[in-house]
Design a protein around this motif. Structure first.
Motif, PDB file in Angstrom:
ATOM      1  N   VAL A  61       9.067   5.201  -9.734  1.00 51.12           N
ATOM      2  CA  VAL A  61       9.027   5.645  -8.334  1.00 51.12           C
ATOM      3  C   VAL A  61      10.436   5.824  -7.754  1.00 51.12           C
ATOM      4  CG1 VAL A  61       8.869   3.307  -7.344  1.00 51.12           C
ATOM      5  CG2 VAL A  61       7.898   5.223  -6.096  1.00 51.12           C
ATOM      6  N   ASN A  62      11.368   5.011  -8.239  1.00 52.94           N
ATOM      7  CA  ASN A  62      12.722   5.011  -7.687  1.00 52.94           C
ATOM      8  C   ASN A  62      13.644   5.657  -8.723  1.00 52.94           C
ATOM      9  OD1 ASN A  62      14.889   4.386  -6.060  1.00 52.94           O
ATOM     10  ND2 ASN A  62      14.825   2.174  -6.445  1.00 52.94           N
ATOM     11  N   TRP A 100       0.553   5.916  -3.147  1.00 58.49           N
ATOM     12  CA  TRP A 100       1.203   6.994  -3.914  1.00 58.49           C
ATOM     13  C   TRP A 100       0.594   7.076  -5.316  1.00 58.49           C
ATOM     14  CZ3 TRP A 100       5.176   6.809  -7.964  1.00 58.49           C
ATOM     15  CH2 TRP A 100       5.696   8.083  -8.259  1.00 58.49           C
ATOM     16  N   LEU A 101       0.435   5.934  -5.960  1.00 59.88           N
ATOM     17  CA  LEU A 101      -0.145   5.915  -7.305  1.00 59.88           C
ATOM     18  C   LEU A 101      -1.600   6.381  -7.270  1.00 59.88           C
ATOM     19  CD1 LEU A 101       1.316   2.563  -8.656  1.00 59.88           C
ATOM     20  CD2 LEU A 101       2.087   4.897  -9.162  1.00 59.88           C
ATOM     21  N   LEU A 102      -2.353   5.882  -6.279  1.00 63.38           N
ATOM     22  CA  LEU A 102      -3.765   6.259  -6.171  1.00 63.38           C
ATOM     23  C   LEU A 102      -3.918   7.762  -5.975  1.00 63.38           C
ATOM     24  CD1 LEU A 102      -6.542   4.591  -5.940  1.00 63.38           C
ATOM     25  CD2 LEU A 102      -6.460   5.294  -3.552  1.00 63.38           C
ATOM     26  N   ASP A 123       4.310  12.753  -1.280  1.00 60.18           N
ATOM     27  CA  ASP A 123       5.723  12.345  -1.328  1.00 60.18           C
ATOM     28  C   ASP A 123       6.086  11.337  -0.244  1.00 60.18           C
ATOM     29  OD1 ASP A 123       6.261  13.790  -3.517  1.00 60.18           O
ATOM     30  OD2 ASP A 123       7.106  15.519  -2.456  1.00 60.18           O
ATOM     31  N   LYS A 124       5.391  11.476   0.900  1.00 60.39           N
ATOM     32  CA  LYS A 124       5.700  10.580   2.027  1.00 60.39           C
ATOM     33  C   LYS A 124       5.547   9.106   1.627  1.00 60.39           C
ATOM     34  CE  LYS A 124       2.563  10.846   5.146  1.00 60.39           C
ATOM     35  NZ  LYS A 124       1.777  11.509   6.177  1.00 60.39           N
ATOM     36  N   TYR A 125       4.455   8.791   0.904  1.00 62.72           N
ATOM     37  CA  TYR A 125       4.226   7.394   0.506  1.00 62.72           C
ATOM     38  C   TYR A 125       5.370   6.919  -0.388  1.00 62.72           C
ATOM     39  CZ  TYR A 125      -0.679   8.617   1.629  1.00 62.72           C
ATOM     40  OH  TYR A 125      -1.829   9.054   2.226  1.00 62.72           O
ATOM     41  N   TYR A 170       0.810  -1.223   0.000  1.00 57.39           N
ATOM     42  CA  TYR A 170       0.000   0.000   0.000  1.00 57.39           C
ATOM     43  C   TYR A 170       0.844   1.275   0.000  1.00 57.39           C
ATOM     44  CZ  TYR A 170      -4.696  -1.933   0.009  1.00 57.39           C
ATOM     45  OH  TYR A 170      -5.875  -2.536  -0.369  1.00 57.39           O
ATOM     46  N   LEU A 171       2.129   1.172   0.316  1.00 58.90           N
ATOM     47  CA  LEU A 171       2.959   2.386   0.236  1.00 58.90           C
ATOM     48  C   LEU A 171       3.024   2.855  -1.214  1.00 58.90           C
ATOM     49  CD1 LEU A 171       5.863   1.479   2.692  1.00 58.90           C
ATOM     50  CD2 LEU A 171       3.924   3.023   3.095  1.00 58.90           C
TER      51      LEU A 171
END
Ligand code: DMJ
Length: 604
Positions: A441-442, A375-377, A383-385, A370-371
């Motif tokens: 994301v990375n 973020w995607l949702l 940014d935290k997610y 869910y992290l």
């Protein structure tokens, strides 16, 4: 007065004594023995210094000098000994707190992968990202298209299972396919709700509309029963929200809102404000599982942000998103030995870890999932997610990934030691990592992440290929002989085909569809109960032995992911949807609507 020879003899005696002590009790009572040795050493030093001392008036100057020198030498030796014992003690404590893993077989890399095969420095050749770069816009190469024959076969398996459930257990939680009886543990028509969006996606609209009438007229929103907060959130709320978005019928949203509001009473029952494991939806009475020593389970408290954000978006009621944020903030500030890896069990009283186990299987999995998905949702608004997900990914690479016989795996960790066990549950990770890589994301590491995902995917497919039935055991162990079966049962689980779906959509490599097809055939061949549905298999090497269970995720997840793997990419496209952990597709929240939620959360 003692001579120098006497003093040397004494030092030897102390030494001999310590060795003897070590040899007798060392391995039985390591910590106690070390403490005792320190105490004895200190005592001996002082006895040696003062025992039998003559009256000061009778001491000669030489005797006094000799005594002082001896004392200082003994003191120094004692200090050295104490220091070394202190170090050993700390080491022993750490080992006692987390039992050592068995000594590594020769062919297993016992160092973290990053030290062996350094992804970051690009030692390994990395394949080019097929989607062209770090920011994936969801467009994919149209090389696959739909495969009507395979789609029909998978739809056939679904119809069989849905037919059996409808005939024997309509409106109850689960069908027991061997005895054709029913079981209830969530008391909210679990299989029916979990299957709604699959019915829609597979084009079974009559069945969908009939099920909708059941939801409108008969679904209990506050059964007087203790139900799992986590399972109800991901399966019932998630299933209803997805049915709402796909069909647009408000009855699904209405029921989801009522049920989640009742479930959220779970947040009132712990000192630290985290949700309890089980909650009675009518009375609000909560409870924690005895088998965890009444601790909270990481995945149970940490898997709700996707559903909660969605509820807040659609109802404009911000308490849902608030609960999710509370959990994420709590876990974000938790002090852990490795940033990004979280303990599986947590005290509901003081919020401290009560276990040192770190797992991407049972008790951990969907928290990490869910992290990235939150973020995607959130349309990349929080940014935290993202930061927390990237921390986790980095920690996996540095601390957890291992290699055996040329195959990488992601085992459970106990403290700072990794085991050699990997559960089937972990096999959602290749898909998650691939999704993160496609979404960039990375930053700058998408290619190395995709490579990691693909290698881990191979291991998960091998878990199926290794058995006689071509079904995967529920967990495997990595030994000198390579991968061996640990838990023999196959439970109709989705994780591997879920990852194959993502890998197919992202890379369009035919081998992922081939693997999905091989696995589907093995499932249908070995688990099918003629005329009724599908059942768990007790032993993957002897699939004739079955267990009388067909969990709702067989219809919600396993068959849905298989179906979508052979569908066109435009059906539930990944640029538009995020799947919750029970495979319920939910639309990404538009930026503006997300801003409304965020400003309410942060009081802006
Ligand atoms: C599903 O209910 C969900 O995917 C959950 O997150 C963990 N795994 C089961 C199926 O194996």
């Amino acid at each position: 007065p003692r001579s120098t020879a006497g003093s040397a003899g004494m030092r030897k005696a102390i030494h001999r004594r310590i060795i003897a002590l070590r040899n007798t009790v060392w391995y039985r009572h390591r910590v106690a023995a070390r403490l005792a040795v320190v105490a004895v050493a200190v005592l001996v030093v002082y006895v040696a210094a003062f025992r039998g001392s003559p009256e000061p008036s009778r001491r000669t100057r030489a005797q006094i000098v000799d005594r002082v020198q001896r004392l200082s030498r003994l003191n120094k030796a004692a200090r050295k000994l104490t220091n070394s014992l202190r170090k050993s003690l700390a080491h022993a404590k750490a080992r006692l707190a987390s039992p050592p893993s068995p000594s590594p077989p020769d062919d297993v890399i016992s160092q973290p992968l990053s030290q062996q095969e350094n992804f970051r420095q690009g030692v390994l050749p990395v394949p080019p990202l097929p989607l062209g770069g770090d920011r994936w816009d969801g467009r994919v190469n149209k090389v696959g298209g739909r495969d009507p024959e395979k789609l029909e076969a998978i739809r056939g398996a679904f119809r069989l299972a849905w037919g059996g459930y409808s005939k024997y257990c309509y409106g109850e939680d689960e069908l027991r396919p061997l005895s054709r009886t029913c079981s209830n543990w969530v008391h909210m028509g679990l299989t029916l709700i979990d299957s709604l969006d699959t019915l829609w996606i597979m084009g079974l609209k009559d069945e969908f509309h009939k099920a909708k009438r059941w939801v409108a007229n008969e679904l209990p929103v506050a059964p007087n029963e203790k139900v799992s907060f986590f399972e109800s959130t991901i399966r019932v709320t998630g299933g209803l929200l997805s049915a709402y978005e796909l069909s647009g019928d408000p009855v699904f949203l209405e029921k989801a809102t009522q049920i989640q509001a009742n479930l959220d009473q779970a947040f009132q029952d712990t000192e630290i404000g985290m949700p309890v494991s089980e909650i009675n939806l009518k009375t609000g009475e909560g409870s924690l599982p005895g088998w965890t020593g009444k601790s909270l389970i990481l995945s149970e408290i940490g898997t709700n942000a996707v559903e909660m954000l969605k509820l807040s978006q659609h109802t404009k009621k911000m308490e849902f998103a608030n609960y999710a944020e509370r959990v994420i903030d709590f876990l974000d500030q938790l002090e852990t030995p490795v940033k990004g890896l979280y303990p599986s069990l947590i005290s509901p009283k003081n919020g401290r870890p009560t276990s040192r186990r770190v797992s991407f299987g049972g008790m951990g999995d969907s928290w990490y999932e869910y992290l990235l998905k939150s973020w995607l949702l959130s349309s990349r608004q929080v940014d935290k997610y993202k930061r927390m997900y990237v921390e986790t990914l980095q920690a996996i690479k540095t601390n957890m990934i291992k290699k055996s016989n040329g195959r990488i795996y992601l085992p459970t960790m106990e403290g700072t030691f990794t085991t050699r066990l990997m559960e089937h549950l972990v096999c959602f990770m290749p898909g998650l990592i691939a999704l993160g890589s496609a979404e960039g994301v990375n930053q700058g590491r998408s290619a190395e992440d995709l490579r990691l995902a693909e290698e881990l995917m191979d291991t998960c497919v091998e878990m199926y290929d290794m058995s006689e039935s071509k079904l995967a055991p529920d967990s495997v162990r990595f030994s000198n002989q390579g991968m061996v079966i640990d838990k023999r049962e196959f439970r109709l689980r989705p994780e591997t085909v879920e990852s194959l779906f993502y890998l197919w959509r992202i890379t369009h490599k035919q081998k992922y569809r081939d693997a999905a097809w091989m696995i589907f055939q093995a499932m249908d061949r070995n688990c099918r109960v003629a005329g009724v549905g599908h059942a768990n298999v007790k032993d993957v090497n002897d699939p004739s032995q079955k267990e009388d269970r067909m969990e709702s995720f067989w219809l919600a997840e396993t068959l849905k992911y298989l179906f979508l793997t052979f569908e066109d990419d435009s059906v539930i496209p990944l640029n538009k949807y995020v799947f919750n952990t029970e495979a319920h597709p939910l639309e990404k929240i538009p930026e503006q609507e997300m801003q409304v939620i965020l400003s309410s959360l942060h009081g802006a």
